[in-house]
Design an enzyme around this catalytic site. Structure first.
Site, mmCIF file in Angstrom:
data_model
loop_
_atom_site.group_PDB
_atom_site.id
_atom_site.type_symbol
_atom_site.label_atom_id
_atom_site.label_comp_id
_atom_site.label_asym_id
_atom_site.label_seq_id
_atom_site.Cartn_x
_atom_site.Cartn_y
_atom_site.Cartn_z
ATOM 1 N N GLU A 25 0.820 -1.066 -0.017
ATOM 2 C CA GLU A 25 -0.045 -0.062 0.021
ATOM 3 C C GLU A 25 0.775 1.128 0.013
ATOM 4 O OE1 GLU A 25 -2.831 0.194 3.190
ATOM 5 O OE2 GLU A 25 -3.795 1.900 2.475
ATOM 6 N N ASN A 172 -12.354 -1.127 -0.739
ATOM 7 C CA ASN A 172 -11.830 -2.022 0.397
ATOM 8 C C ASN A 172 -12.313 -1.307 1.511
ATOM 9 O OD1 ASN A 172 -9.175 -2.950 1.985
ATOM 10 N ND2 ASN A 172 -9.353 -0.695 2.364
ATOM 11 N N GLU A 173 -12.566 -2.280 2.437
ATOM 12 C CA GLU A 173 -13.211 -2.113 3.759
ATOM 13 C C GLU A 173 -14.206 -0.980 3.706
ATOM 14 O OE1 GLU A 173 -10.110 -1.300 6.930
ATOM 15 O OE2 GLU A 173 -9.560 -3.375 6.616
ATOM 16 N N TYR A 239 -6.611 -9.091 11.758
ATOM 17 C CA TYR A 239 -5.240 -8.698 12.112
ATOM 18 C C TYR A 239 -5.060 -9.665 13.391
ATOM 19 C CZ TYR A 239 -4.283 -5.458 8.467
ATOM 20 O OH TYR A 239 -4.201 -4.920 7.139
ATOM 21 N N GLU A 295 -6.029 -9.108 3.765
ATOM 22 C CA GLU A 295 -5.271 -8.573 4.830
ATOM 23 C C GLU A 295 -5.274 -9.256 5.968
ATOM 24 O OE1 GLU A 295 -5.880 -4.314 5.548
ATOM 25 O OE2 GLU A 295 -6.510 -4.013 3.421
ATOM 26 N N GLN A 344 2.081 -6.197 5.517
ATOM 27 C CA GLN A 344 2.326 -5.847 4.070
ATOM 28 C C GLN A 344 3.883 -6.341 3.878
ATOM 29 O OE1 GLN A 344 1.058 -1.805 3.110
ATOM 30 N NE2 GLN A 344 -0.874 -2.131 4.121
HETATM 31 O O1 AHR Z 1 -2.928 -2.602 6.320
HETATM 32 C C1 AHR Z 1 -3.040 -1.218 7.027
HETATM 33 C C2 AHR Z 1 -4.793 -0.961 6.777
HETATM 34 O O2 AHR Z 1 -5.465 -1.882 7.586
HETATM 35 C C3 AHR Z 1 -5.342 -0.818 5.541
HETATM 36 O O3 AHR Z 1 -5.089 0.068 4.694
HETATM 37 C C4 AHR Z 1 -6.828 -1.072 5.605
HETATM 38 O O4 AHR Z 1 -7.557 -1.802 4.710
HETATM 39 C C5 AHR Z 1 -6.682 -1.836 7.276
HETATM 40 O O5 AHR Z 1 -7.545 -1.358 7.960
#
Ligand code: AHR
Length: 482
Positions: A25, A172-173, A239, A295, A344
């Site tokens: 990103e 995205n999101e 995450y 992600e 990432q």
């Molecule tokens: O990976 C960091 C961020 O986490 C991304 O930009 C977003 O999609 C997520 O909230």
């Protein structure tokens, strides 16, 4: 002694190589510095892209790269990033630190990166602040082989042939930074936007809808119900945290309980995939639509003294545990999980690579991807047996080679495992990543404190294989069948 029985004849599906995908990103030092240094840099580069990073990524066979975001994707206007560098629009990266974005790394540079790495492209389109026309024209610009306004503009900008866009994400999101939408509204927008993601060649674009955050099962249900027939995949973001979003634990020098809390959070991926898949099964019993975990990874406190908006964190053997057991979970669900993209690739969150000026280091997570290379596009095998609760494993076969990979996240105890295969065993060897301490990591002063090494804990006796998995280790055992 624990025993795992491996049935080499019982194949339980293919593990897509795209599970080993990366995410890059416009965030912090991922693209600028991490990938793009510009053609005039002293750092060795080809067309502006640093070669040490490309070489490292090629070595782990990165299959696909997702770009340009993330949250950045829904503020990205692709036309700002094509044409001569000096004419490109300078904007503010409002989401990530409010820094200047030169747009020097745009569509052409991204495909150059993919070509140099040997990876497919996963483009994430802008639904949050972009128009349908803008998305339609981007696809035309990238993929139209014939005459058209956008294809002609691409040629003026130096690229004759169209590129292959393998995957395309529509927003995205969208439940958060991508527009704060409700699932009903997004499902309708998805249907509309994806209509104009056209196929200009016989290479069909794999279209990905924005899926849920973590355990938002309602989002999955509503979007699948209303739009499943228009998508090839739907995303999921999860995450791993040590406690919660407000209290992110440090990446190094952490207490013992945060070793386990992070791993527990990573292990939740299994439950999430199981439950989301159950919902997907309602609308798509044939498993046509892929669950795209685009992600995932550890989200820890930023390194002291760095810009909080840059999400730069160190990476230790604990992150290697997260990577290994998450990949094992993806393998288990390989029917539904058709792609995943760790967050990432360079200098952000759970990275493969960290850079500082001309220096580059490989993280423990990098070495897990290296140890797992044989599982890419391999056939998952049925394996069942006892291990310690703190051992996670996966087994696959490629040609005549069986690869069994293990993660032993016990802090002090080894796990002794016998592998019982139903075939005559030929040559057997192994490789490992072993943490001497709970936060073993590499840094720029000491770049090779923890690296992949030859593994001496595997022995063959009377045709049986015995493995001693050290504490805090990831191990791959390679078994040639006869
Ligand atoms: O990976 C960091 C961020 O986490 C991304 O930009 C977003 O999609 C997520 O909230």
């Amino acid at each position: 002694m624990n025993k795992i029985k491996i049935n080499t004849a019982r194949e339980t599906g293919k593990i897509s190589k795209y599970i080993y995908g990366q995410f890059a990103e416009h965030l912090g030092r991922c693209i600028y510095e991490g990938v793009w240094v510009g053609p005039d840099s002293d750092i060795p580069n080809k067309n502006g892209i640093r070669q040490d990073v490309v070489e490292a990524l090629r070595a782990i066979k990165v299959p696909v790269i997702r770009w340009p975001g993330g949250c950045f994707a829904d503020e990205y206007h692709w036309k700002d990033g094509v044409g001569p560098l000096e004419n490109r629009k300078t904007i503010v990266n409002t989401h990530w630190g409010g820094v200047t974005e030169t747009n020097y790394f745009g569509t052409h540079e991204f495909f150059e990166l993919c070509e140099q790495v040997g990876a497919e492209a996963y483009i994430n389109g802008n639904v949050g602040s972009g128009t349908v026309q803008e998305m339609q024209e981007w696809v035309e610009y990238m993929t139209m082989p014939g005459e058209s306004p956008m294809a002609n503009w691409r040629r003026e900008n130096g690229r004759e042939e169209p590129w292959n866009v393998k995957f395309f994400g529509v927003g995205n999101e969208s439940w958060g930074c991508g527009g704060n939408m409700r699932p009903e509204y997004y499902a309708d927008l998805y249907r509309r936007y994806q209509t104009y993601v056209r196929n200009y060649t016989s290479d069909r674009i794999y279209k990905i809808a924005c899926g849920p955050n973590i355990d938002d099962y309602n989002w999955m249900d509503v979007v699948m119900k209303n739009a499943h027939q228009f998508m090839d995949g739907i995303s999921l973001h999860h995450y791993s945290l040590t406690s919660n979003w407000e209290n992110k634990g440090p990446a190094t020098d952490f207490p013992e309980e945060e070793w386990f809390s992070l791993i527990k959070s990573a292990n939740k991926m299994d439950e999430l995939i199981t439950k989301h898949s159950t919902i997907m099964d309602l609308y798509d019993p044939e498993e046509r639509v892929g669950l795209i975990v685009d992600e995932w990874g550890s989200w820890l406190a930023v390194e002291p003294g760095t810009n909080p908006g840059f999400l730069y964190q160190q990476n230790t053997i604990r992150d290697a545990m997260v990577a290994s057991l998450t990949l094992n979970i993806f393998h288990k669900h390989a029917g539904r999980v058709q792609m995943a993209n760790i967050a990432q690739m360079v200098n952000v969150l759970q990275s493969m690579i960290l850079t500082e000026g001309e220096k580059m280091i490989k993280t423990p997570t990098y070495y897990v991807f290296d140890l797992y290379k044989n599982h890419m596009d391999a056939t998952r095998l049925d394996a069942i047996g006892e291990t310690k609760e703190t051992t996670s494993y996966t087994v696959s076969k490629q040609d005549q080679m069986v690869t069994a990979s293990f993660c032993n996240y016990h802090l002090t105890e080894a796990d002794e495992v016998e592998l019982d295969l139903d075939c005559v065993v030929g040559t057997v060897w192994g490789e490992a990543l072993i943490g001497e301490t709970m936060d073993a990591h590499n840094n720029f002063e000491n770049p090779e404190q923890i690296v992949k090494q030859a593994f001496d804990g595997v022995k063959v006796m009377d045709g049986k294989i015995f493995v001693t998995l050290p504490p805090k280790s990831v191990v791959s055992v390679y078994i040639e069948g006869k």
